[in-house]
Scaffold this motif. Sequence first.
Motif, mmCIF file in Angstrom:
data_model
loop_
_atom_site.group_PDB
_atom_site.id
_atom_site.type_symbol
_atom_site.label_atom_id
_atom_site.label_comp_id
_atom_site.label_asym_id
_atom_site.label_seq_id
_atom_site.Cartn_x
_atom_site.Cartn_y
_atom_site.Cartn_z
ATOM 1 N N THR A 48 1.086 -0.720 0.010
ATOM 2 C CA THR A 48 0.123 -0.534 -0.183
ATOM 3 C C THR A 48 0.876 1.183 0.108
ATOM 4 O OG1 THR A 48 -0.446 -0.284 2.589
ATOM 5 C CG2 THR A 48 -1.586 -1.181 1.040
ATOM 6 N N LEU B 148 -1.126 -5.556 -5.413
ATOM 7 C CA LEU B 148 -3.093 -4.963 -4.598
ATOM 8 C C LEU B 148 -3.510 -6.070 -4.851
ATOM 9 C CD1 LEU B 148 -2.204 -1.192 -2.715
ATOM 10 C CD2 LEU B 148 -2.439 -3.928 -1.258
ATOM 11 N N LYS C 149 -6.113 -4.850 6.049
ATOM 12 C CA LYS C 149 -6.477 -3.977 5.982
ATOM 13 C C LYS C 149 -6.536 -2.755 7.259
ATOM 14 C CE LYS C 149 -8.411 -2.958 1.207
ATOM 15 N NZ LYS C 149 -9.500 -2.613 0.281
#
Length: 121
Positions: free
Chosen positions: A53, A72, A87
């Motif tokens: 990320t 991702l 997440k």
Amino acid sequence: VIGKLLSRLMGSTCYQVVERTIFIWKNDILRKKGYTRREYAYVILPYVYSWLTKHSNKHFKHEISYMARYLLDYYEQIAPNVVRTCKADEKTKIATTAKNQFKWRHFVTNQLLKDTINLNA
């Protein structure tokens, strides 16, 4: 073991190390053996999710950002539950870090105030 190693490599300050590490996912041998499949996502992704990320959002090297975004998206398609868990873990980690930083700043400020009062007394 491999997850920790990949995480350390992806966290490198040298962009070439990060680039080569991300390109591991393009390796034909790993693909043939299936290490990039859904069954292994729960092993690899928790270690590399935060770096993916980070690199997908703001890396100066376009190839690294592109590949990180690709990975991702790839994991989002093949293992959405693992991605959701990562997440959530990432949000928890960020919140905990922010809370700890706030506590530390508060502690330091109080110590400075105490030291200032002691010096004036």
